[in-house]
Scaffold this motif. Structure first.
Motif, PDB file in Angstrom:
ATOM      1  N   PHE A  41      39.363  13.311  18.713  1.00 23.33           N
ATOM      2  CA  PHE A  41      37.730  13.462  18.655  1.00 23.33           C
ATOM      3  C   PHE A  41      37.368  14.846  18.793  1.00 23.33           C
ATOM      4  CE2 PHE A  41      38.491   9.472  21.522  1.00 23.33           C
ATOM      5  CZ  PHE A  41      38.243   8.420  20.507  1.00 23.33           C
ATOM      6  N   ILE A 194      34.691   3.521  24.131  1.00 27.16           N
ATOM      7  CA  ILE A 194      35.242   4.325  22.922  1.00 27.16           C
ATOM      8  C   ILE A 194      36.559   3.504  22.415  1.00 27.16           C
ATOM      9  CG2 ILE A 194      35.870   6.321  22.096  1.00 27.16           C
ATOM     10  CD1 ILE A 194      34.254   8.002  24.132  1.00 27.16           C
ATOM     11  N   THR A 263      35.736   7.838  12.413  1.00 23.99           N
ATOM     12  CA  THR A 263      34.985   8.563  13.359  1.00 23.99           C
ATOM     13  C   THR A 263      34.941   7.913  14.610  1.00 23.99           C
ATOM     14  OG1 THR A 263      33.011   6.762  12.707  1.00 23.99           O
ATOM     15  CG2 THR A 263      33.226   8.616  11.345  1.00 23.99           C
ATOM     16  N   THR A 264      34.237   8.727  15.753  1.00 20.81           N
ATOM     17  CA  THR A 264      34.325   8.058  17.198  1.00 20.81           C
ATOM     18  C   THR A 264      33.531   6.655  17.078  1.00 20.81           C
ATOM     19  OG1 THR A 264      34.367  10.416  17.790  1.00 20.81           O
ATOM     20  CG2 THR A 264      33.915   8.551  19.527  1.00 20.81           C
ATOM     21  N   ALA A 292      27.244   9.912  22.144  1.00 22.04           N
ATOM     22  CA  ALA A 292      27.329   9.629  20.831  1.00 22.04           C
ATOM     23  C   ALA A 292      27.121  11.268  19.914  1.00 22.04           C
ATOM     24  CB  ALA A 292      26.272   8.531  20.104  1.00 22.04           C
ATOM     25  N   TYR A 295      30.131  13.662  20.505  1.00 24.14           N
ATOM     26  CA  TYR A 295      31.298  13.355  19.964  1.00 24.14           C
ATOM     27  C   TYR A 295      31.166  13.038  18.456  1.00 24.14           C
ATOM     28  CZ  TYR A 295      33.766  12.621  24.485  1.00 24.14           C
ATOM     29  OH  TYR A 295      34.252  12.615  25.646  1.00 24.14           O
ATOM     30  N   ALA A 296      29.745  13.294  17.973  1.00 22.82           N
ATOM     31  CA  ALA A 296      29.549  13.069  16.415  1.00 22.82           C
ATOM     32  C   ALA A 296      30.680  13.684  15.479  1.00 22.82           C
ATOM     33  CB  ALA A 296      28.211  13.605  16.142  1.00 22.82           C
ATOM     34  N   THR A 298      29.504   9.795  15.017  1.00 22.99           N
ATOM     35  CA  THR A 298      29.651   8.723  15.705  1.00 22.99           C
ATOM     36  C   THR A 298      28.990   7.382  14.982  1.00 22.99           C
ATOM     37  OG1 THR A 298      29.662  10.062  17.639  1.00 22.99           O
ATOM     38  CG2 THR A 298      29.424   7.804  17.987  1.00 22.99           C
ATOM     39  N   THR A 299      29.935   6.171  15.435  1.00 22.47           N
ATOM     40  CA  THR A 299      29.116   4.960  15.033  1.00 22.47           C
ATOM     41  C   THR A 299      29.219   4.177  16.219  1.00 22.47           C
ATOM     42  OG1 THR A 299      30.042   4.804  12.859  1.00 22.47           O
ATOM     43  CG2 THR A 299      29.362   2.838  13.628  1.00 22.47           C
ATOM     44  N   VAL A 347      25.237  10.424  13.635  1.00 20.98           N
ATOM     45  CA  VAL A 347      25.103   8.998  14.612  1.00 20.98           C
ATOM     46  C   VAL A 347      24.465   7.998  13.843  1.00 20.98           C
ATOM     47  CG1 VAL A 347      24.687   8.291  16.946  1.00 20.98           C
ATOM     48  CG2 VAL A 347      25.167  10.617  16.825  1.00 20.98           C
TER      49      VAL A 347
END
Length: 485
Positions: A41, A194, A263-264, A292, A295-296, A298-299, A347
């Motif tokens: 991450f 997550i 991705t996260t 989000a 941690y980008a 991110t989805t 994001v």
């Protein structure tokens, strides 16, 4: 957490596996996999993240091999194998590896210390050199104890000199979302959503739906590969809505995004964003998007989004529900600015629904791409049959093209149900009329019977399609008016 500690944990897991303590090895392997996922991450470089993904896959393969060995040994019920090596997990190891799971974002494995009485920990590792230096009992005059202390001091001094000569490995801190002690419980609630484990669904596991897969790759994968291209007017889509009948593969596509795109990935439902306390649901929505962005890239996947953001202004709408919708709309507008100039800060909101006509108009505008996930075509039905039946022995008379033709109007979930029912037909014929004792005595070879064309014909009579023509007409009318493929 440092990279050295991940290496040490892998070494410990392999050591347990080589010594036959498979249960302890599996626990340690799972802890290491969790550590690597959390560490990824914080990695920004896509090439480095891809290498870590390969490392994760290799260690996961080792974990699977150890599990297979355990399964094989238990199936043979080897009386010669020590029970502690097969079933009992060393309490020290279990405690240490639970720490690897529960600590957030990643645990630090501390070096195991011998117990106070100097004895080993009761497993097979205690015979190794690490546990052989036991304290000698103190004599009446204490001379022997003093000699032992002097010896320990010399050993510690020599160890310190060796440590100084070793090259230092820089520790890498894993990035963790923290608001200075505020809303800790809410943050922990969202962190559980997550997806750190690999859902193990690849693009090739999804039959047909080429347009949907192309669009999702374009929205998530390509901006990470070509960040210089996806800027300005070419910025990535900030919202994608998947519309279609139940069982057509919308959630499966989201799992493929989580597996393939690295991705996260937040998997959010209505229960995640609702609370019985006034004002807490809106706070959860805001924290979700703050995390989000932190941690980008991110989805955020919101399944059944119509349950969260239905049309406003109706008589059944509650005040609290309206506030949550308003906060969600505000936060989605704020997401666009994070990915406009830097795709690594992207994001994307990925949503799915079976009732697109119930979604609020403002949310529909923010979900810029609205794609229709239809029932599988004739070619897609054949591909689905091949995917579902790849591990099954089929008789020579099975004609997949003919079966696919008979399943026109069936959804992907319906086709899976047909295959599952057909695969059980041979077993039903074999055990018909037998007593429970006779069934238990049937060998594996006797149960290994191929599935015939007649089995599929019988299953087709039992499993009907779940989507009506009127429903399909309703979806097609909506997508013709509001679709954006």
């Amino acid at each position: 957490m440092s990279l050295l500690e991940i290496s040490e944990n892998v070494r410990l897991a392999r050591e347990y596996a080589l010594l036959g303590n498979y249960s302890s090895a599996v626990v340690c392997y799972q802890g290491v996999l969790e550590q690597i996922q959390k560490y990824m991450f914080s990695v920004r470089d896509s090439a480095v993240k891809q290498k870590w993904q390969q490392v994760w896959q290799e260690i996961n393969e080792e974990n699977k091999h150890v599990r297979d060995i355990m399964t094989t040994l238990e199936s043979f019920q080897l009386e010669t194998a020590p029970k502690q090596a097969l079933k009992a997990v060393d309490p020290t190891v279990k405690c240490r590896c639970i720490i690897l799971y529960r600590s957030s974002p990643c645990a630090v494995r501390r070096t195991p210390m011998p117990s106070r009485d100097g004895k080993g920990h009761g497993n097979r590792l205690s015979t190794g050199p690490r546990f052989q230096n036991r304290q000698s009992p103190r004599s009446t005059n204490g001379d022997r104890g003093k000699a032992q202390k002097g010896k320990d001091k010399k050993e510690n001094a020599s160890k310190q000199k060796e440590d100084k000569n070793k090259p230092e490995i820089p520790e890498t801190e894993v990035k963790k979302f923290d608001r200075g002690g505020e809303d800790k419980d809410l943050i922990e609630t969202l962190e559980r959503d997550i997806i750190s484990q690999n859902p193990n669904v690849k693009w090739d596991d999804i039959a047909d739906l080429e347009d949907a897969k192309r669009l999702l790759k374009e929205a998530v994968v390509l901006p990470m590969w070509m960040p210089e291209f996806f800027k300005g007017i070419r910025r990535p889509w900030k919202g994608v809505l998947m519309v279609g009948p139940p069982g057509t593969g919308k959630t499966l596509l989201a799992k493929a995004v989580a597996t393939e795109c690295r991705t996260t990935f937040f998997n959010v439902s209505s229960s995640t964003l609702t609370s019985k306390y006034r004002g807490e649901s809106e706070k959860l929505v805001r924290l979700l998007f703050e995390m989000a962005r932190f941690y980008a890239p991110t989805t955020i996947f919101i399944d059944e989004i119509d349950s969260i953001c239905s049309r406003r202004g109706t008589s059944e709408e509650h005040e609290a529900s309206r506030r949550v919708k308003a906060e969600l709309l505000v936060q989605m507008d704020g997401v666009g600015g994070t990915s406009e100039n830097d795709p690594s800060k992207m994001v994307m909101v990925l949503a799915a629904t079976n009732f697109p006509w119930d979604i609020d108009e403002a949310l529909r505008r923010r979900l810029e791409k609205r794609i229709y996930i239809p029932l599988p075509s004739a070619k897609g039905r054949v591909e689905l049959l091949k995917i579902n039946l790849k591990e099954l022995d089929l008789a020579d008379d099975v004609d997949m093209d003919k079966i696919a033709e008979q399943m026109e109007g069936y959804s992907g979930a319906d086709i899976t149900n047909v295959c599952r029912d057909a695969s059980l037909m041979a077993m039903r014929r074999r055990i018909e009329g037998l007593t429970p004792e006779e069934i238990r005595n049937i060998s594996r070879d006797e149960m290994h019977m191929p599935t015939t064309m007649e089995d599929f014909q019988t299953a087709l009579k039992k499993v009907s399609k779940s989507v009506s023509a009127a429903d399909l007409e309703k979806y097609e009318k909506w997508i013709a008016e509001f679709g954006s493929c």
